[in-house]
Design a protein around this motif. Structure first.
Motif, PDB file in Angstrom:
ATOM      1  N   GLU A  35       0.848  -1.185   0.000  1.00  0.00           N
ATOM      2  CA  GLU A  35       0.000   0.000   0.000  1.00  0.00           C
ATOM      3  C   GLU A  35       0.884   1.236   0.000  1.00  0.00           C
ATOM      4  O   GLU A  35       1.774   1.367   0.848  1.00  0.00           O
ATOM      5  CB  GLU A  35      -0.931  -0.009   1.199  1.00  0.00           C
ATOM      6  CG  GLU A  35      -1.856  -1.216   1.186  1.00  0.00           C
ATOM      7  CD  GLU A  35      -3.002  -1.095   2.149  1.00  0.00           C
ATOM      8  OE1 GLU A  35      -4.126  -1.360   1.727  1.00  0.00           O
ATOM      9  OE2 GLU A  35      -2.770  -0.719   3.308  1.00  0.00           O
ATOM     10  N   THR A  56       0.306   8.400  -8.042  1.00  0.00           N
ATOM     11  CA  THR A  56      -0.085   6.998  -8.159  1.00  0.00           C
ATOM     12  C   THR A  56      -0.476   6.484  -6.786  1.00  0.00           C
ATOM     13  O   THR A  56      -0.136   7.080  -5.765  1.00  0.00           O
ATOM     14  CB  THR A  56       1.064   6.121  -8.705  1.00  0.00           C
ATOM     15  OG1 THR A  56       2.153   6.153  -7.776  1.00  0.00           O
ATOM     16  CG2 THR A  56       1.526   6.583 -10.075  1.00  0.00           C
ATOM     17  N   TYR A  57      -1.184   5.356  -6.775  1.00  0.00           N
ATOM     18  CA  TYR A  57      -1.515   4.694  -5.516  1.00  0.00           C
ATOM     19  C   TYR A  57      -1.607   3.199  -5.742  1.00  0.00           C
ATOM     20  O   TYR A  57      -1.781   2.725  -6.854  1.00  0.00           O
ATOM     21  CB  TYR A  57      -2.840   5.218  -4.918  1.00  0.00           C
ATOM     22  CG  TYR A  57      -4.061   4.742  -5.658  1.00  0.00           C
ATOM     23  CD1 TYR A  57      -4.708   3.559  -5.292  1.00  0.00           C
ATOM     24  CD2 TYR A  57      -4.571   5.453  -6.733  1.00  0.00           C
ATOM     25  CE1 TYR A  57      -5.822   3.108  -5.980  1.00  0.00           C
ATOM     26  CE2 TYR A  57      -5.679   5.007  -7.429  1.00  0.00           C
ATOM     27  CZ  TYR A  57      -6.303   3.837  -7.045  1.00  0.00           C
ATOM     28  OH  TYR A  57      -7.400   3.384  -7.739  1.00  0.00           O
ATOM     29  N   ARG A  58      -1.491   2.473  -4.634  1.00  0.00           N
ATOM     30  CA  ARG A  58      -1.675   1.023  -4.620  1.00  0.00           C
ATOM     31  C   ARG A  58      -2.243   0.684  -3.247  1.00  0.00           C
ATOM     32  O   ARG A  58      -1.747   1.155  -2.226  1.00  0.00           O
ATOM     33  CB  ARG A  58      -0.342   0.317  -4.820  1.00  0.00           C
ATOM     34  CG  ARG A  58      -0.412  -1.187  -4.721  1.00  0.00           C
ATOM     35  CD  ARG A  58       0.963  -1.870  -4.692  1.00  0.00           C
ATOM     36  NE  ARG A  58       2.077  -1.084  -5.155  1.00  0.00           N
ATOM     37  CZ  ARG A  58       2.704  -1.262  -6.322  1.00  0.00           C
ATOM     38  NH1 ARG A  58       2.322  -2.211  -7.146  1.00  0.00           N
ATOM     39  NH2 ARG A  58       3.723  -0.516  -6.648  1.00  0.00           N
ATOM     40  N   CYS A  59      -3.324  -0.121  -3.216  1.00  0.00           N
ATOM     41  CA  CYS A  59      -3.891  -0.548  -1.937  1.00  0.00           C
ATOM     42  C   CYS A  59      -4.531  -1.927  -2.096  1.00  0.00           C
ATOM     43  O   CYS A  59      -4.773  -2.389  -3.214  1.00  0.00           O
ATOM     44  CB  CYS A  59      -4.912   0.465  -1.407  1.00  0.00           C
ATOM     45  SG  CYS A  59      -6.293   0.825  -2.503  1.00  0.00           S
ATOM     46  N   CYS A  90      -8.862  -0.935  -4.839  1.00  0.00           N
ATOM     47  CA  CYS A  90      -7.833  -1.608  -4.035  1.00  0.00           C
ATOM     48  C   CYS A  90      -7.661  -3.049  -4.498  1.00  0.00           C
ATOM     49  O   CYS A  90      -8.155  -3.990  -3.866  1.00  0.00           O
ATOM     50  CB  CYS A  90      -8.206  -1.552  -2.552  1.00  0.00           C
ATOM     51  SG  CYS A  90      -8.013   0.082  -1.859  1.00  0.00           S
ATOM     52  N   LEU A  93      -2.812  -3.415  -7.527  1.00  0.00           N
ATOM     53  CA  LEU A  93      -2.098  -2.876  -8.683  1.00  0.00           C
ATOM     54  C   LEU A  93      -1.878  -1.378  -8.517  1.00  0.00           C
ATOM     55  O   LEU A  93      -2.604  -0.712  -7.788  1.00  0.00           O
ATOM     56  CB  LEU A  93      -2.895  -3.139  -9.964  1.00  0.00           C
ATOM     57  CG  LEU A  93      -3.187  -4.603 -10.288  1.00  0.00           C
ATOM     58  CD1 LEU A  93      -4.072  -4.712 -11.521  1.00  0.00           C
ATOM     59  CD2 LEU A  93      -1.895  -5.379 -10.462  1.00  0.00           C
ATOM     60  N   GLU A  94      -0.885  -0.859  -9.225  1.00  0.00           N
ATOM     61  CA  GLU A  94      -0.634   0.580  -9.188  1.00  0.00           C
ATOM     62  C   GLU A  94      -1.593   1.283 -10.151  1.00  0.00           C
ATOM     63  O   GLU A  94      -1.768   0.850 -11.291  1.00  0.00           O
ATOM     64  CB  GLU A  94       0.815   0.873  -9.586  1.00  0.00           C
ATOM     65  CG  GLU A  94       1.153   2.340  -9.428  1.00  0.00           C
ATOM     66  CD  GLU A  94       2.614   2.610  -9.684  1.00  0.00           C
ATOM     67  OE1 GLU A  94       3.394   2.540  -8.713  1.00  0.00           O
ATOM     68  OE2 GLU A  94       2.971   2.881 -10.841  1.00  0.00           O
ATOM     69  N   HIS A  95      -2.216   2.350  -9.677  1.00  0.00           N
ATOM     70  CA  HIS A  95      -3.159   3.146 -10.473  1.00  0.00           C
ATOM     71  C   HIS A  95      -2.769   4.614 -10.392  1.00  0.00           C
ATOM     72  O   HIS A  95      -2.115   5.046  -9.439  1.00  0.00           O
ATOM     73  CB  HIS A  95      -4.590   3.001  -9.926  1.00  0.00           C
ATOM     74  CG  HIS A  95      -5.125   1.614  -9.970  1.00  0.00           C
ATOM     75  ND1 HIS A  95      -5.707   1.077 -11.092  1.00  0.00           N
ATOM     76  CD2 HIS A  95      -5.160   0.643  -9.027  1.00  0.00           C
ATOM     77  CE1 HIS A  95      -6.093  -0.162 -10.836  1.00  0.00           C
ATOM     78  NE2 HIS A  95      -5.768  -0.451  -9.583  1.00  0.00           N
TER      79      HIS A  95
END
Length: 146
Positions: A35, A56-59, A90, A93-95
């Motif tokens: 995350e 970017t985010y990943r969770c 969530c 994956l990276e978004h």
């Protein structure tokens, strides 16, 4: 002077060194965090004062709706302005995320600003959803006139 305390200390230090594994070039790189949230180094500010921030985010492991929220402040002021909130997925994956907002007219200008981005879930708990923080990041960005 007794040799015994010095010898005991030397043996203890040697055992400690043997217990710590040495890092080598063959060691694999650490896995990316499950995350995380990042903020792009530049944001935009339009002539009408609309601010655009991105990153970017990943969770993982969400049970309620998840959002990427962002806020911005400038100079030494303790005042921060919320800049949008985009829906997040969530799935591990990276978004990309992009938030826009229009704070009070004249409150921000092109130049350095401090941005905070947070991945926030509204997790169901009884009658009211409670906030669950998945990741947060603070960093300086450059607001560029667009």
């Amino acid at each position: 002077m007794s040799l015994r305390p010095a010898l005991t200390a030397a043996v203890g230090a040697a055992l400690l060194l043997l217990a710590v594994p040495a890092a080598s070039a063959a060691d694999p790189a650490p896995a990316p965090a499950a995350e995380a949230v990042t903020v792009d180094p530049a944001g935009g500010i339009a002539a009408d004062g609309t601010v655009t921030l991105s990153g970017t985010y990943r969770c993982v492991n969400s049970t309620g709706p998840v959002f990427v929220a962002s806020s911005i402040g400038q100079d030494s002021s303790t005042v921060r302005y919320g800049i949008g909130g985009s829906r997040a997925v969530c799935d591990g994956l990276e978004h990309r995320w992009v938030n826009t907002g229009k704070p009070m007219p004249g409150s921000l200008k092109a130049g350095t600003a401090r941005v905070e981005a947070t991945v926030l879930e509204l997790r169901p708990q009884g009658l009211l959803p409670l906030p669950e923080f998945h990741a947060t990041q603070q960093q300086d960005v450059t607001l560029v006139q667009r």
